[in-house]
Design a protein around this motif. Structure first.
Motif, PDB file in Angstrom:
ATOM      1  N   UNK A   1      -8.499   1.591  -6.481  1.00 17.39           N
ATOM      2  CA  UNK A   1      -8.936   0.554  -5.543  1.00 17.39           C
ATOM      3  C   UNK A   1      -7.769  -0.373  -5.202  1.00 17.39           C
ATOM      4  N   UNK A   2      -7.286  -0.285  -3.958  1.00 16.28           N
ATOM      5  CA  UNK A   2      -6.177  -1.112  -3.489  1.00 16.28           C
ATOM      6  C   UNK A   2      -6.750  -2.316  -2.751  1.00 16.28           C
ATOM      7  N   UNK A   3      -6.401  -3.498  -3.228  1.00 16.45           N
ATOM      8  CA  UNK A   3      -7.068  -4.727  -2.810  1.00 16.45           C
ATOM      9  C   UNK A   3      -6.058  -5.730  -2.253  1.00 16.45           C
ATOM     10  N   UNK A   4      -6.094  -5.899  -0.920  1.00 14.90           N
ATOM     11  CA  UNK A   4      -5.240  -6.927  -0.315  1.00 14.90           C
ATOM     12  C   UNK A   4      -6.053  -8.112   0.208  1.00 14.90           C
ATOM     13  N   UNK A   5      -7.346  -8.136  -0.144  1.00  7.75           N
ATOM     14  CA  UNK A   5      -8.256  -9.233   0.212  1.00  7.75           C
ATOM     15  C   UNK A   5      -8.427  -9.386   1.726  1.00  7.75           C
TER      16      UNK A   5
ATOM     17  N   UNK B   1      -7.789  -0.988 -10.525  1.00  5.70           N
ATOM     18  CA  UNK B   1      -7.846  -2.058  -9.517  1.00  5.70           C
ATOM     19  C   UNK B   1      -6.440  -2.614  -9.342  1.00  5.70           C
ATOM     20  N   UNK B   2      -5.890  -2.444  -8.141  1.00  5.81           N
ATOM     21  CA  UNK B   2      -4.508  -2.835  -7.875  1.00  5.81           C
ATOM     22  C   UNK B   2      -4.473  -3.884  -6.769  1.00  5.81           C
TER      23      UNK B   2
ATOM     24  N   UNK C   1       0.839  -1.206   0.000  1.00  4.62           N
ATOM     25  CA  UNK C   1       0.000   0.000   0.000  1.00  4.62           C
ATOM     26  C   UNK C   1       0.871   1.251   0.000  1.00  4.62           C
ATOM     27  N   UNK C   2       1.927   1.252   0.816  1.00  4.59           N
ATOM     28  CA  UNK C   2       2.799   2.424   0.898  1.00  4.59           C
ATOM     29  C   UNK C   2       3.442   2.737  -0.449  1.00  4.59           C
ATOM     30  N   UNK C   3       3.826   1.701  -1.181  1.00  6.28           N
ATOM     31  CA  UNK C   3       4.448   1.920  -2.483  1.00  6.28           C
ATOM     32  C   UNK C   3       3.468   2.556  -3.464  1.00  6.28           C
ATOM     33  N   UNK C   4       2.243   2.080  -3.474  1.00  2.82           N
ATOM     34  CA  UNK C   4       1.241   2.640  -4.389  1.00  2.82           C
ATOM     35  C   UNK C   4       0.914   4.076  -3.989  1.00  2.82           C
TER      36      UNK C   4
ATOM     37  N   UNK D   1      -9.037   6.996  -3.089  1.00  2.00           N
ATOM     38  CA  UNK D   1      -8.260   5.786  -2.797  1.00  2.00           C
ATOM     39  C   UNK D   1      -9.129   4.883  -1.928  1.00  2.00           C
ATOM     40  N   UNK D   2      -9.605   3.816  -2.522  1.00  2.00           N
ATOM     41  CA  UNK D   2     -10.564   2.909  -1.899  1.00  2.00           C
ATOM     42  C   UNK D   2      -9.866   1.617  -1.495  1.00  2.00           C
ATOM     43  N   UNK D   3     -10.517   0.827  -0.659  1.00  2.00           N
ATOM     44  CA  UNK D   3     -10.020  -0.488  -0.286  1.00  2.00           C
ATOM     45  C   UNK D   3     -11.048  -1.547  -0.625  1.00  2.00           C
TER      46      UNK D   3
END
Length: 383
Positions: A293-297, A350-351, A199-202, A265-267
């Protein structure tokens, strides 16, 4: 009984030009009148909480808004009203109908309990309210009290509307039918490229390529905290509540200042809570709106429990809802390129990201009220 025009014209003189909400038969005259009015705007939300968030975002960006809904949907607004409006100090005029009013007209069984507790809900949330005016002579006074309270406290004000408070008003306009565009879309990878970014990198890429004339809204939880930890900026708003409402809040900003680009910036957890926002955005298609949209599930901010996003095609959902450009990637250079090109089309990026250590993540020292006021000041010279 009053005419819709009487109330709308009076509140318009106080600077309210945006109306958003979910229909109720009691509200039909208002909605019809506003839709037909050339100098007003009505945004039909998919649910009541979404409407509250749209209005709140618009106010922060400099546009006053009215929120309308049936009291059977009042529960959908409790989270954004209590954790956005009341915490950030964002005033909105809230009109709810009173279906199932004790001693009132017979109604459907689903309105019974809500009818009994509608006034108490406002009281419990510490939102001042009064009955909606039912006589032309009472309109100016009700609006004056509402506006005075909102100006002094920066909090919402409620009006509870009884059946037949507003005379019928026929709709002359016809809704525009919009078919989903043939979106530019990158296919969802069968297997996301490894290693996945953090997340920090994005967010670092976002801050690197986003100029100070773009607004950034970060969803609640770790997203805002990570963004703040990287660098606190005046054009960044960190949601601390409003679960899943960041996208709608950012859309409200866009409605207030159409020429200023907004990046939300969404999750994955937040997006799943209010997938309906995809439909509203896809229909309205605001230009210069980027949904990152940052997606780590994971529900990362609340203990790391899994979401169901691993089996969800967010890109496909966005395309079906009407997003004009849809990208699925796990490459930082793709993200940088897309954010830099300033393509005005409604865009979803979507990332897939990997979880990272949050044990030393600082909590913002800036308060929500300060952040909202700072954003208001930042927006003042924007269009």
């Amino acid at each position: 009984m009053i005419k819709a025009e009487s109330f709308v014209s009076a509140i318009q003189k106080q600077g309210f030009s945006l109306w958003t909400g979910v229909p109720c038969s009691y509200l039909k005259p208002f909605i019809n009148y506003v839709i037909d009015a050339p100098d007003l705007e009505y945004i039909g939300a998919a649910n009541e909480g979404e409407a509250v968030a749209i209005a709140a975002g618009a106010e922060v960006a400099g546009r006053k808004a009215v929120v309308m809904f049936q009291n059977s949907g009042f529960g959908n607004t409790v989270n954004p009203l209590t954790s956005i409006n009341m915490i950030f100090k964002i005033p909105s005029l809230v009109i709810t109908t009173w279906r199932g009013e004790p001693g009132g007209a017979p109604d459907e069984p689903q309105h019974d309990l809500m009818g009994q507790i509608t006034p108490q809900l406002f009281d419990t949330m510490k939102i001042r309210w009064e009955m909606f005016p039912e006589d032309e002579s009472a309109v100016e006074g009700a609006i004056a009290r509402a506006v005075d309270h909102m100006n002094k406290t920066k909090e919402p004000y409620g009006l509870i509307m009884r059946k037949d408070a507003v005379a019928p008003h026929a709709l002359k306009s016809k809704a525009k039918v919009k078919t989903p565009p043939l979106a530019q879309q990158t296919p969802v990878p069968a297997q996301w490229s490894l290693p996945l970014p953090t997340r920090s990198e994005v967010l670092g890429v976002l801050q690197k390529v986003t100029p100070n004339n773009d607004a950034i809204v970060a969803t609640t939880g770790f997203m805002g905290r990570f963004l703040y930890a990287l660098e606190d900026r005046e054009n960044q708003l960190y949601m601390v509540g409003g679960m899943g409402c960041a996208t709608s809040f950012a859309y409200g900003m866009k409605l207030a200042k159409p020429n200023t680009r907004v990046v939300c910036v969404d999750g994955d957890g937040a997006a799943l809570m209010r997938l309906s926002a995809f439909a509203t955005l896809g229909y309205e298609r605001p230009q210069g709106y980027v949904h990152l949209l940052l997606d780590n599930e994971l529900h990362d901010s609340t203990g790391g429990q899994a979401t169901v996003s691993g089996s969800i095609d967010f890109a496909g959902i966005a395309r079906a809802c009407g997003y004009e450009r849809v990208v699925a990637t796990s490459h930082l250079h793709d993200i940088e390129k897309i954010l830099s090109d300033r393509d005005p089309r409604l865009t979803l990026i979507h990332v897939k990201i990997t979880p990272e250590d949050s044990s030393r993540l600082p909590r913002p020292k800036v308060t929500p009220e300060f952040v909202a006021d700072r954003m208001r000041a930042w927006y003042k010279d924007k269009k």
